[in-house]
Design a protein around this motif. Structure first.
Motif, PDB file in Angstrom:
ATOM      1  N   ASP A 119       0.833  -1.206   0.000  1.00 40.05           N
ATOM      2  CA  ASP A 119       0.000   0.000   0.000  1.00 40.05           C
ATOM      3  C   ASP A 119       0.862   1.248   0.000  1.00 40.05           C
ATOM      4  O   ASP A 119       1.934   1.266   0.613  1.00 40.05           O
ATOM      5  N   VAL A 120       0.369   2.284  -0.672  1.00 38.23           N
ATOM      6  CA  VAL A 120       0.988   3.600  -0.555  1.00 38.23           C
ATOM      7  C   VAL A 120       0.007   4.491   0.201  1.00 38.23           C
ATOM      8  O   VAL A 120      -1.066   4.813  -0.306  1.00 38.23           O
ATOM      9  N   LEU A 121       0.381   4.839   1.421  1.00 32.93           N
ATOM     10  CA  LEU A 121      -0.453   5.717   2.240  1.00 32.93           C
ATOM     11  C   LEU A 121       0.117   7.117   2.198  1.00 32.93           C
ATOM     12  O   LEU A 121       1.303   7.316   2.456  1.00 32.93           O
ATOM     13  N   VAL A 122      -0.715   8.093   1.876  1.00 33.50           N
ATOM     14  CA  VAL A 122      -0.248   9.467   1.893  1.00 33.50           C
ATOM     15  C   VAL A 122      -0.956  10.211   3.009  1.00 33.50           C
ATOM     16  O   VAL A 122      -2.184  10.170   3.108  1.00 33.50           O
ATOM     17  N   LEU A 123      -0.153  10.847   3.856  1.00 29.95           N
ATOM     18  CA  LEU A 123      -0.697  11.578   4.992  1.00 29.95           C
ATOM     19  C   LEU A 123      -0.713  13.061   4.654  1.00 29.95           C
ATOM     20  O   LEU A 123       0.331  13.644   4.362  1.00 29.95           O
ATOM     21  N   ILE A 124      -1.904  13.651   4.664  1.00 29.26           N
ATOM     22  CA  ILE A 124      -1.992  15.087   4.422  1.00 29.26           C
ATOM     23  C   ILE A 124      -2.647  15.748   5.631  1.00 29.26           C
ATOM     24  O   ILE A 124      -3.258  15.085   6.462  1.00 29.26           O
ATOM     25  N   GLY A 125      -2.497  17.056   5.684  1.00 26.31           N
ATOM     26  CA  GLY A 125      -3.092  17.787   6.800  1.00 26.31           C
ATOM     27  C   GLY A 125      -2.330  19.062   7.056  1.00 26.31           C
ATOM     28  O   GLY A 125      -1.208  19.228   6.567  1.00 26.31           O
ATOM     29  N   PRO A 126      -2.928  19.974   7.829  1.00 28.17           N
ATOM     30  CA  PRO A 126      -2.270  21.254   8.094  1.00 28.17           C
ATOM     31  C   PRO A 126      -0.990  21.056   8.898  1.00 28.17           C
ATOM     32  O   PRO A 126      -0.825  20.024   9.550  1.00 28.17           O
ATOM     33  N   SER A 127      -0.101  22.036   8.851  1.00 20.70           N
ATOM     34  CA  SER A 127       1.120  21.899   9.640  1.00 20.70           C
ATOM     35  C   SER A 127       0.758  21.936  11.119  1.00 20.70           C
ATOM     36  O   SER A 127      -0.163  22.647  11.526  1.00 20.70           O
ATOM     37  N   GLY A 128       1.461  21.149  11.880  1.00 19.93           N
ATOM     38  CA  GLY A 128       1.146  21.041  13.302  1.00 19.93           C
ATOM     39  C   GLY A 128       0.029  20.060  13.582  1.00 19.93           C
ATOM     40  O   GLY A 128      -0.403  19.918  14.725  1.00 19.93           O
ATOM     41  N   SER A 129      -0.419  19.347  12.560  1.00 22.04           N
ATOM     42  CA  SER A 129      -1.537  18.427  12.758  1.00 22.04           C
ATOM     43  C   SER A 129      -1.087  17.120  13.402  1.00 22.04           C
ATOM     44  O   SER A 129      -1.884  16.368  13.919  1.00 22.04           O
ATOM     45  N   GLY A 130       0.219  16.857  13.347  1.00 24.33           N
ATOM     46  CA  GLY A 130       0.743  15.624  13.937  1.00 24.33           C
ATOM     47  C   GLY A 130       1.133  14.591  12.898  1.00 24.33           C
ATOM     48  O   GLY A 130       1.566  13.494  13.249  1.00 24.33           O
ATOM     49  N   LYS A 131       1.008  14.916  11.617  1.00 23.32           N
ATOM     50  CA  LYS A 131       1.278  13.902  10.592  1.00 23.32           C
ATOM     51  C   LYS A 131       2.752  13.507  10.566  1.00 23.32           C
ATOM     52  O   LYS A 131       3.081  12.331  10.436  1.00 23.32           O
ATOM     53  N   SER A 132       3.644  14.490  10.710  1.00 30.16           N
ATOM     54  CA  SER A 132       5.070  14.146  10.757  1.00 30.16           C
ATOM     55  C   SER A 132       5.407  13.387  12.037  1.00 30.16           C
ATOM     56  O   SER A 132       6.206  12.451  12.013  1.00 30.16           O
ATOM     57  N   THR A 133       4.804  13.780  13.126  1.00 25.92           N
ATOM     58  CA  THR A 133       5.038  13.078  14.390  1.00 25.92           C
ATOM     59  C   THR A 133       4.590  11.625  14.274  1.00 25.92           C
ATOM     60  O   THR A 133       5.281  10.719  14.745  1.00 25.92           O
ATOM     61  N   LEU A 134       3.449  11.417  13.612  1.00 19.40           N
ATOM     62  CA  LEU A 134       2.969  10.048  13.417  1.00 19.40           C
ATOM     63  C   LEU A 134       3.992   9.247  12.617  1.00 19.40           C
ATOM     64  O   LEU A 134       4.364   8.134  12.995  1.00 19.40           O
ATOM     65  N   LEU A 135       4.467   9.843  11.528  1.00 16.48           N
ATOM     66  CA  LEU A 135       5.428   9.128  10.683  1.00 16.48           C
ATOM     67  C   LEU A 135       6.718   8.831  11.451  1.00 16.48           C
ATOM     68  O   LEU A 135       7.275   7.739  11.364  1.00 16.48           O
TER      69      LEU A 135
END
Lengths: 269, 225
Positions: A56-72
């Protein structure tokens, strides 16, 4: 499309809430359960539940500070989650010993926004240092592999260069090769094109597309919505530390259900 | 009255005496900078260990050495160790004293070097499955040392000068030789001027050499990015 998403969301019997699952038929590579992360008083991840299937290719999008980088970054324990589980190929990363964690990280490649190439090592050594020292490959084996991978991204002529002699796009392609040289089962990309000049974004995305086409399991945090639409099997919209909405790209981009998703997409598209 | 010809006369007349002193001084400085770097490196690394008592010990060592006079340290080692039954040659004791002193300063320099390595380097190494040792050995340390080298050169120059305190324990380094000469010829000012000039030539040459080396290194290193 709407029903498809509902089917893909299954209640977890532990009662921690909805698990986001792409529903792909391939085996589950990673299971994230009730993942929380606090930075001091800041609650950055608020109970993430996610299944990642092989290829699977999962793409995480969202505003900055949303936690997406922290999740990754939590996925390979560069950030230590406050609570929750991350099962990777059946092993809980959050409970792994130091040694086990090294083993598990070998199988997970990571590409950073700032490339993080090793400035004191030539391109070939950047790529071969870990296969040799961590996996115990001979220099010959490791170099053969590095050569093949570099040729694939069109950078074999940079074999003997130092990273500082490369352009941003070239650096990022070498960084991808460096991660691939470990033969990972999964690749994590943390805003891989955000630090690049616009004209260099394409060359990096092309490499990622090729990887996706080869069946690599990928989690990508990005602001490149076109890339997300073209390459993602599944798009996760993350806001305020939660997965607000998830589904195939057509559904998320063309028929977002949640107001927050709509607002975000209106801003970036 | 100061006599310029007398300065020349002292230098040429007792050249071999001075040179013997220079030899000892340079020998002391060389041993100290090499062994001091090794000690400093070990201390800097052990200051990162997860074992707290070792960390405390290392921090205490650095703080103590930096907070006490070199001369007192030298007297403690050179006269103190034999009192404990460690009968070593005077020269060896002096080197031990200087190395213990210099190691603390080197540890601080190397620590600064380690801190100058970007966080992303460690994360990249982590993500490639490297363990703590591999990370330090192949990624962090080489970059830290490169940053620290110029400061280590300065430390070498500092040791050349500071080793003059050893005249107090009767090691035949440059200051001792000059002091001994002047107590015979009664030309304190001129003799010490000669000694000072020799120190100056030594350190100034070293400074220039290091500057040259640094510039060459910077040219070949292609800047850190």
């Amino acid at each position: 499309m709407k029903t498809a998403l509902l089917e893909n969301k299954t209640m977890d019997n532990t009662g921690i809430g909805t698990v986001v699952d792409s529903g792909s038929s391939t085996e589950t590579l990673m299971q994230i359960r009730d993942l929380h992360k606090h930075f001091g008083k800041l609650h950055v991840l608020k109970g993430i539940n996610l299944n990642v299937h092989k290829s699977d290719v999962l793409v995480l999008i969202g505003p900055s500070g949303s936690g997406k980088s922290t999740l990754l970054r939590s996925v390979n324990m560069l950030e230590k989650p406050t609570s929750g589980q991350i099962l990777f190929e059946g092993n809980d990363l959050t409970q792994a010993s130091r040694k086990e964690l090294c083993r598990l990280r070998e199988r997970m490649g990571m590409v950073f926004q700032q490339f993080n190439l090793f400035p004191h090592l030539r391109v070939k050594d950047n790529i071969t240092v870990s296969p040799r020292k961590v996996k115990g490959m001979t220099q010959e084996e490791a170099e053969k592999k590095a050569e093949a991978l570099l040729k694939r991204v069109g950078l074999f002529d940079k074999w003997d260069e130092y990273p500082s002699r490369l352009s941003g796009g070239q650096k990022q392609r070498v960084a991808i090769v460096r991660a691939l040289a470990m033969d990972p089962d999964m690749m994590l990309f943390d805003e891989p094109t955000s630090a690049l000049d616009p004209e260099m974004v394409g060359e990096v995305l092309d490499v990622m597309k090729a990887l996706a086409a080869d069946g690599m399991t990928m989690m990508v945090v990005t602001h490149e919505m076109r890339f997300a639409r073209q390459v993602a099997d599944y798009v996760l919209f993350i806001d305020d530390g939660q997965i607000v909405e998830a589904g195939p790209p057509d559904q998320i981009f063309d028929h977002p259900q949640q107001k927050r998703t709509q607002d975000f997409l209106n801003k970036v598209l | 009255m100061i006599s310029i010809p007398k300065i020349w006369e002292i230098l040429t007349g007792k050249f071999s005496v001075f040179m013997q002193g220079v030899g000892t001084t340079v020998e002391l400085a060389l041993f100290t900078v090499v062994l001091g770097s090794v000690l400093g490196l070990l201390v800097a690394i052990f200051r990162h260990t997860r074992i707290l008592p070792i960390r405390w010990l290392m921090n205490a060592y650095v703080a103590f050495i930096r907070g006490t006079p070199l001369l007192v340290q030298v007297l403690m080692i050179v006269y103190g160790l034999p009192q404990l039954g460690l009968k070593l040659p005077r020269m060896t004791l002096c080197i031990i004293a200087l190395v213990i002193n210099s190691g603390a300063y080197m540890a601080e320099l190397i620590r600064a070097g380690l801190q100058s390595v970007e966080k992303g380097q460690e994360e990249a190494a982590d993500s490639l499955g490297m363990n703590g040792f591999q990370k330090m050995r192949y990624i962090i340390l080489p970059q830290a040392i490169k940053v620290t080298l110029p400061a280590m050169g300065n430390e070498f120059i500092a040791i050349i000068k500071e080793s003059s305190v050893l005249y107090a324990v009767g090691v035949y380094e440059l200051t001792y030789q000059a002091n001994k000469l002047s107590s015979v010829n009664y030309r304190y000012l001129e003799t010490m001027i000669v000694a000072a000039l020799i120190y100056f030539v030594l350190t100034y040459t070293m400074t220039k050499l290091l500057g040259l080396l640094e510039r060459r290194m910077r040219r070949s290193e292609n800047s850190v990015a």
